[in-house]
Design a protein around this motif. Sequence first.
Motif, PDB file in Angstrom:
ATOM      1  N   LYS A   1       0.843  -1.188   0.000  1.00 11.96           N
ATOM      2  CA  LYS A   1       0.000   0.000   0.000  1.00 11.96           C
ATOM      3  C   LYS A   1       0.883   1.245   0.000  1.00 11.96           C
ATOM      4  O   LYS A   1       1.196   1.784   1.032  1.00 11.96           O
ATOM      5  CB  LYS A   1      -0.903   0.024   1.222  1.00 11.96           C
ATOM      6  N   VAL A   2       1.266   1.685  -1.156  1.00  9.15           N
ATOM      7  CA  VAL A   2       2.125   2.860  -1.230  1.00  9.15           C
ATOM      8  C   VAL A   2       1.337   4.139  -1.016  1.00  9.15           C
ATOM      9  O   VAL A   2       1.910   5.198  -0.860  1.00  9.15           O
ATOM     10  CB  VAL A   2       2.880   2.914  -2.578  1.00  9.15           C
ATOM     11  N   GLU A   3       0.010   4.053  -1.000  1.00 12.40           N
ATOM     12  CA  GLU A   3      -0.835   5.230  -0.848  1.00 12.40           C
ATOM     13  C   GLU A   3      -1.093   5.589   0.613  1.00 12.40           C
ATOM     14  O   GLU A   3      -1.808   6.537   0.888  1.00 12.40           O
ATOM     15  CB  GLU A   3      -2.174   4.999  -1.559  1.00 12.40           C
ATOM     16  N   ASN A   4      -0.571   4.822   1.549  1.00 15.25           N
ATOM     17  CA  ASN A   4      -0.811   5.121   2.961  1.00 15.25           C
ATOM     18  C   ASN A   4      -0.241   6.482   3.317  1.00 15.25           C
ATOM     19  O   ASN A   4       0.816   6.867   2.848  1.00 15.25           O
ATOM     20  CB  ASN A   4      -0.198   4.047   3.854  1.00 15.25           C
ATOM     21  N   LEU A   5      -0.963   7.190   4.164  1.00 11.92           N
ATOM     22  CA  LEU A   5      -0.542   8.520   4.607  1.00 11.92           C
ATOM     23  C   LEU A   5       0.292   8.376   5.869  1.00 11.92           C
ATOM     24  O   LEU A   5      -0.130   7.742   6.830  1.00 11.92           O
ATOM     25  CB  LEU A   5      -1.773   9.392   4.877  1.00 11.92           C
ATOM     26  N   GLN A   6       1.479   8.944   5.857  1.00 12.95           N
ATOM     27  CA  GLN A   6       2.385   8.882   7.004  1.00 12.95           C
ATOM     28  C   GLN A   6       2.359  10.235   7.721  1.00 12.95           C
ATOM     29  O   GLN A   6       2.586  11.267   7.107  1.00 12.95           O
ATOM     30  CB  GLN A   6       3.820   8.606   6.536  1.00 12.95           C
ATOM     31  N   LEU A   7       2.078  10.200   9.028  1.00  6.83           N
ATOM     32  CA  LEU A   7       2.097  11.419   9.832  1.00  6.83           C
ATOM     33  C   LEU A   7       3.079  11.246  10.975  1.00  6.83           C
ATOM     34  O   LEU A   7       3.148  10.178  11.580  1.00  6.83           O
ATOM     35  CB  LEU A   7       0.719  11.716  10.430  1.00  6.83           C
ATOM     36  N   THR A   8       3.826  12.294  11.260  1.00  6.39           N
ATOM     37  CA  THR A   8       4.683  12.316  12.436  1.00  6.39           C
ATOM     38  C   THR A   8       4.173  13.433  13.335  1.00  6.39           C
ATOM     39  O   THR A   8       3.989  14.559  12.892  1.00  6.39           O
ATOM     40  CB  THR A   8       6.148  12.578  12.054  1.00  6.39           C
ATOM     41  N   VAL A   9       3.921  13.086  14.596  1.00 10.93           N
ATOM     42  CA  VAL A   9       3.417  14.066  15.564  1.00 10.93           C
ATOM     43  C   VAL A   9       4.513  14.302  16.596  1.00 10.93           C
ATOM     44  O   VAL A   9       5.013  13.368  17.211  1.00 10.93           O
ATOM     45  CB  VAL A   9       2.125  13.571  16.244  1.00 10.93           C
TER      46      VAL A   9
ATOM     47  N   GLU B   1       5.938  20.673  27.127  1.00  9.16           N
ATOM     48  CA  GLU B   1       5.325  21.992  27.153  1.00  9.16           C
ATOM     49  C   GLU B   1       5.433  22.705  25.811  1.00  9.16           C
ATOM     50  O   GLU B   1       5.005  23.848  25.676  1.00  9.16           O
ATOM     51  CB  GLU B   1       5.945  22.855  28.263  1.00  9.16           C
ATOM     52  N   GLY B   2       5.968  22.040  24.780  1.00 12.07           N
ATOM     53  CA  GLY B   2       6.112  22.644  23.455  1.00 12.07           C
ATOM     54  C   GLY B   2       4.805  22.673  22.677  1.00 12.07           C
ATOM     55  O   GLY B   2       3.797  22.113  23.092  1.00 12.07           O
ATOM     56  N   GLN B   3       4.830  23.313  21.514  1.00 18.28           N
ATOM     57  CA  GLN B   3       3.663  23.394  20.650  1.00 18.28           C
ATOM     58  C   GLN B   3       3.622  22.173  19.735  1.00 18.28           C
ATOM     59  O   GLN B   3       4.660  21.660  19.315  1.00 18.28           O
ATOM     60  CB  GLN B   3       3.715  24.663  19.804  1.00 18.28           C
ATOM     61  N   CYS B   4       2.409  21.747  19.403  1.00 19.81           N
ATOM     62  CA  CYS B   4       2.236  20.563  18.547  1.00 19.81           C
ATOM     63  C   CYS B   4       2.760  20.827  17.140  1.00 19.81           C
ATOM     64  O   CYS B   4       2.575  21.914  16.599  1.00 19.81           O
ATOM     65  CB  CYS B   4       0.760  20.187  18.455  1.00 19.81           C
ATOM     66  N   ARG B   5       3.407  19.803  16.583  1.00 21.77           N
ATOM     67  CA  ARG B   5       3.875  19.849  15.197  1.00 21.77           C
ATOM     68  C   ARG B   5       3.458  18.537  14.538  1.00 21.77           C
ATOM     69  O   ARG B   5       3.739  17.462  15.057  1.00 21.77           O
ATOM     70  CB  ARG B   5       5.388  19.984  15.110  1.00 21.77           C
ATOM     71  N   VAL B   6       2.757  18.652  13.399  1.00 20.69           N
ATOM     72  CA  VAL B   6       2.350  17.477  12.624  1.00 20.69           C
ATOM     73  C   VAL B   6       3.028  17.593  11.267  1.00 20.69           C
ATOM     74  O   VAL B   6       2.961  18.629  10.611  1.00 20.69           O
ATOM     75  CB  VAL B   6       0.814  17.404  12.465  1.00 20.69           C
ATOM     76  N   TYR B   7       3.683  16.512  10.847  1.00 22.08           N
ATOM     77  CA  TYR B   7       4.403  16.476   9.572  1.00 22.08           C
ATOM     78  C   TYR B   7       3.654  15.557   8.621  1.00 22.08           C
ATOM     79  O   TYR B   7       3.508  14.357   8.877  1.00 22.08           O
ATOM     80  CB  TYR B   7       5.841  16.011   9.778  1.00 22.08           C
ATOM     81  N   PHE B   8       3.166  16.130   7.518  1.00 24.78           N
ATOM     82  CA  PHE B   8       2.410  15.408   6.500  1.00 24.78           C
ATOM     83  C   PHE B   8       3.384  14.608   5.648  1.00 24.78           C
ATOM     84  O   PHE B   8       4.322  15.158   5.092  1.00 24.78           O
ATOM     85  CB  PHE B   8       1.630  16.413   5.638  1.00 24.78           C
TER      86      PHE B   8
ATOM     87  N   ALA C   1      -7.563  -1.631  -1.188  1.00 26.70           N
ATOM     88  CA  ALA C   1      -7.149  -0.426  -1.905  1.00 26.70           C
ATOM     89  C   ALA C   1      -7.422   0.844  -1.107  1.00 26.70           C
ATOM     90  O   ALA C   1      -6.959   1.913  -1.476  1.00 26.70           O
ATOM     91  CB  ALA C   1      -7.861  -0.351  -3.250  1.00 26.70           C
ATOM     92  N   ILE C   2      -8.161   0.730  -0.014  1.00 31.79           N
ATOM     93  CA  ILE C   2      -8.462   1.900   0.812  1.00 31.79           C
ATOM     94  C   ILE C   2      -7.208   2.246   1.613  1.00 31.79           C
ATOM     95  O   ILE C   2      -6.693   1.417   2.360  1.00 31.79           O
ATOM     96  CB  ILE C   2      -9.649   1.626   1.753  1.00 31.79           C
ATOM     97  N   PRO C   3      -6.693   3.460   1.463  1.00 33.12           N
ATOM     98  CA  PRO C   3      -5.457   3.812   2.174  1.00 33.12           C
ATOM     99  C   PRO C   3      -5.679   3.961   3.674  1.00 33.12           C
ATOM    100  O   PRO C   3      -6.791   4.194   4.136  1.00 33.12           O
ATOM    101  CB  PRO C   3      -5.052   5.147   1.537  1.00 33.12           C
ATOM    102  N   GLN C   4      -4.604   3.838   4.398  1.00 30.30           N
ATOM    103  CA  GLN C   4      -4.617   3.970   5.849  1.00 30.30           C
ATOM    104  C   GLN C   4      -3.748   5.154   6.249  1.00 30.30           C
ATOM    105  O   GLN C   4      -2.960   5.654   5.464  1.00 30.30           O
ATOM    106  CB  GLN C   4      -4.060   2.719   6.507  1.00 30.30           C
ATOM    107  N   VAL C   5      -3.904   5.571   7.495  1.00 30.21           N
ATOM    108  CA  VAL C   5      -3.049   6.611   8.061  1.00 30.21           C
ATOM    109  C   VAL C   5      -2.150   5.938   9.085  1.00 30.21           C
ATOM    110  O   VAL C   5      -2.631   5.197   9.944  1.00 30.21           O
ATOM    111  CB  VAL C   5      -3.876   7.721   8.734  1.00 30.21           C
ATOM    112  N   HIS C   6      -0.857   6.156   8.972  1.00 29.57           N
ATOM    113  CA  HIS C   6       0.103   5.631   9.948  1.00 29.57           C
ATOM    114  C   HIS C   6       0.697   6.811  10.700  1.00 29.57           C
ATOM    115  O   HIS C   6       1.306   7.694  10.101  1.00 29.57           O
ATOM    116  CB  HIS C   6       1.210   4.837   9.250  1.00 29.57           C
ATOM    117  N   ILE C   7       0.506   6.810  12.017  1.00 29.41           N
ATOM    118  CA  ILE C   7       0.971   7.919  12.847  1.00 29.41           C
ATOM    119  C   ILE C   7       2.157   7.465  13.678  1.00 29.41           C
ATOM    120  O   ILE C   7       2.091   6.445  14.355  1.00 29.41           O
ATOM    121  CB  ILE C   7      -0.149   8.432  13.771  1.00 29.41           C
ATOM    122  N   ARG C   8       3.227   8.228  13.590  1.00 32.05           N
ATOM    123  CA  ARG C   8       4.391   8.013  14.448  1.00 32.05           C
ATOM    124  C   ARG C   8       4.426   9.191  15.409  1.00 32.05           C
ATOM    125  O   ARG C   8       4.629  10.324  15.013  1.00 32.05           O
ATOM    126  CB  ARG C   8       5.667   7.966  13.616  1.00 32.05           C
ATOM    127  N   GLY C   9       4.194   8.909  16.683  1.00 27.82           N
ATOM    128  CA  GLY C   9       4.153   9.964  17.684  1.00 27.82           C
ATOM    129  C   GLY C   9       5.433   9.993  18.490  1.00 27.82           C
ATOM    130  O   GLY C   9       5.950   8.951  18.896  1.00 27.82           O
TER     131      GLY C   9
END
Length: 177
Positions: free
Chosen positions: A60-68, A89-96, A134-142
């Motif tokens: 599944k190369v279409e999976n969305l990768q997020l880093t929080v 205590e830092g501000q949130c950062r999400v990387y698409f 074929a439905i893509p997934q979201v993979h979150i690395r926190g």
Amino acid sequence: MAISTGGGGQETPMSDINTTPLVDVMLVLLIIFLIAVPVAIQTIEKLRIPVFESTESKDKVENLQLTVSTTDASGRSAGEPGFEGAAREGQCRVYFNNTTPVDSQELYDQAFQRLDAIVQRAGGPEAIMDDPDAIPQVHIRGDVNAPWQCVAGAIYNVQAAGYPTIGFISNPVDPNG
């Protein structure tokens, strides 16, 4: 002295189960295990668990990768000079796709546009529903120091954008040290 014979004159079959053989078998098994387990433990040498190198999934190369992550205590983001690591205590950062930093609205917009393009390329919602793989997934690395609110916000935005499946990616610990 009187002896009772059970009255009624009709004999009924005995319905009690004889548990003596069961108890005998269980005691024999207990003794066998009490002897066999310490012998088996002493004869096994150090068990070596293989470490497999992770490879990128090609299915599944279409999976969305997020880093929080969050900024450090001084407000610097990852990649900036002097970044000291994520702070609670830092501000949130999400990387698409693990590269582009986005805010909440940008995350929603980009995730929606990306999913819509994938669905249209597959032939529409009906066509993609026929093939659930074929439905893509979201993979979150926190990041370990990222507060739960940051991760929950990212989950909320991608679910609102239409992604049905969200998973988490973790870094496995090397068992050999």
